[in-house]
Design an enzyme around this catalytic site. Structure first.
Site: not given
Ligand code: PLP
Length: 324
Positions: A66, A68-70, A72
Site C-alpha cells: 500500500g 503507506q507500506s511498512n 516497502a
C-alpha cells in the site's frame, strides 16, 4: 534442520514488556524495536530474503504494498544500506504531499510507482515486465512478494518463535494466546511453523486488517505448508493451531474509526506505547475487545507489536484531534 542463512541486521532478540489492562497482564513482544529505519516485523523476514538476493548477486529489489507500506519502507531502507536499487509498486494514487513511510521511501531513494488496485492484481506480471527490461540493461533484479511473505521470508517468524520459547521458559504464567496483526499472513505463518518446531503451546490469534478470516486461514496455512515442504521440516500443522478473528477493520484497510483512534491515543497516554492506524492499532484494539470484554477464557495474552510507527505520521492530525 537446516536453517537458511541470513544477513544479521535486526536488533534481536526484542524484549518483552508487561502492561496491566483492567487488572489483566498483557505481555508485549517489542518487535517495533527491531530497528529504526528497518523497524517492525518486516526486517525479520527481509534478513533471509536479502541474504538470498545478495548471494544471487542482485543489484535491484522490486516489491509492492500500500502507499503507506511498512514493508516497502523497510525494503527501501535495507536496499539503500546494501547498495541495491529499490523499485516500489504502491497501490493507490500519488498523494499531494509525501508523509510517513512514503516520505521515507523517497529519502531512501526508492523508485516509486503508483498503480491502481486493478493493476495491483497483476503485480507479478508488472514485476516480471520490469525485471525483463532491467535484464536487458544488465541489471539483476529480485522480486520480493508483498510483506516479504514467502516460504523463505517466514523464517523470520520461525526464528521469532524460537526466541519466544527461550524468553518464556522461566515465565510462570505462560500466555495461552499469542496475538498478531495479519496483513499478508507471513508473520502468523512463520509463528505457526515456529511454535510447533520449538514447542510453544500457546494458540496463535491473528486479527486480519484486510480480506476475510477465511481468506487468511487458507493463505497462512498454505504459506506454512509450502515452507515445511521446501525446507523438509519435521512438523505437522493444523488449521486448529490458529484462529483469525475478523471484523476489526470494517472501516477498510487504509482507514481507522474514531473509536479506535481514541483508544490508540489512550494507549499512548497511559502506557507510552504507539500503535499504528493500519495494523497494530486494529489488532490491539481487537485483542482487548475480543478477549477482555467478550471472552474471559484466557490465561494470558502475548501481543506481538509488529511496528508501523511511521504510519502514525500519515494520520498525525487525526491522532491529535482524538485526544482533544
Ligand atoms: C506494522 C505491521 N504489522 C503487521 C503486519 C502484518 O504482517 P504480515 O504481513 O506478516 O501478515 C504488517 C504488514 O503487513 C505491518 O506493516
Amino acid at each position: 534442520m537446516k536453517i537458511p542463512p541470513k544477513i544479521e541486521i535486526a536488533n534481536i532478540p526484542t524484549p518483552i514488556h508487561a502492561i496491566f489492562y483492567e487488572g489483566f497482564e498483557i505481555l508485549i513482544k517489542r518487535d517495533d524495536y527491531t530497528g529504526i529505519e528497518w523497524s517492525g516485523n518486516k526486517i525479520r523476514k527481509l534478513e533471509y530474503i536479502i541474504y538470498d538476493a545478495l548471494s544471487k548477486k542482485a543489484n535491484v529489489l522490486i516489491t509492492c504494498g500500500g502507499v503507506q507500506s511498512n514493508h516497502a519502507r523497510a525494503t527501501a531502507a535495507i536496499g539503500a544500506r546494501f547498495g541495491l536499487k529499490t523499485i516500489l509498486y504502491l497501490r493507490g494514487k500519488e498523494p499531494k504531499s509525501y508523509k510517513g513511510n512514503l516520505a521515507l521511501d523517497k529519502l531512501f531513494d526508492a523508485e516509486i510507482n503508483f498503480i491502481s488496485a486493478e493493476e495491483y492484481e497483476n503485480i507479478h506480471e508488472i514485476a516480471e515486465k520490469k525485471n525483463n527490461e532491467l535484464k536487458k540493461k544488465g541489471f539483476k533484479a529480485v522480486f520480493i512478494p508483498e510483506g516479504a511473505s514467502s516460504p523463505l521470508g517466514i523464517w523470520g517468524y520461525i526464528e521469532c518463535a524460537k526466541e519466544l520459547s527461550a524468553q518464556l521458559r522461566n515465565v510462570k504464567n505462560k500466555p495461552n494466546h499469542i496475538v498478531t496483526a495479519v496483513g499478508s499472513g507471513g508473520t502468523l505463518a512463520g509463528l505457526l511453523v515456529g511454535t510447533k518446531l520449538f514447542n510453544l503451546k500457546s494458540k496463535l490469534i491473528g486479527f486480519n486488517v484486510l480480506k476475510t478470516s477465511d481468506d487468511f486461514e487458507k493463505i497462512v496455512f498454505n504459506l506454512a505448508t509450502q515452507c515445511i515442504k521446501k525446507y523438509k521440516l519435521n512438523v505437522k500443522i493444523s488449521t486448529k493451531d490458529f484462529e483469525i478473528i475478523d471484523g476489526y477493520s470494517t472501516e477498510g484497510y487504509e482507514n481507522i474509526s474514531q473509536e479506535k483512534l481514541e483508544f490508540l491515543t489512550f494507549v499512548s497516554q497511559d502506557y507510552g506505547i504507539i500503535l499504528d492506524p493500519t495494523y497494530t492499532g486494529k489488532a490491539f484494539y481487537g485483542m482487548i475487545d475480543h478477549f477482555i470484554y467478550h471472552e474471559n477464557e484466557f490465561n494470558g495474552l502475548l501481543f506481538i507489536h509488529t511496528g508501523g510507527i511511521f504510519g502514525v505520521f500519515d494520520k498525525i492530525q487525526k491522532y491529535l484531534k482524538a485526544i482533544e
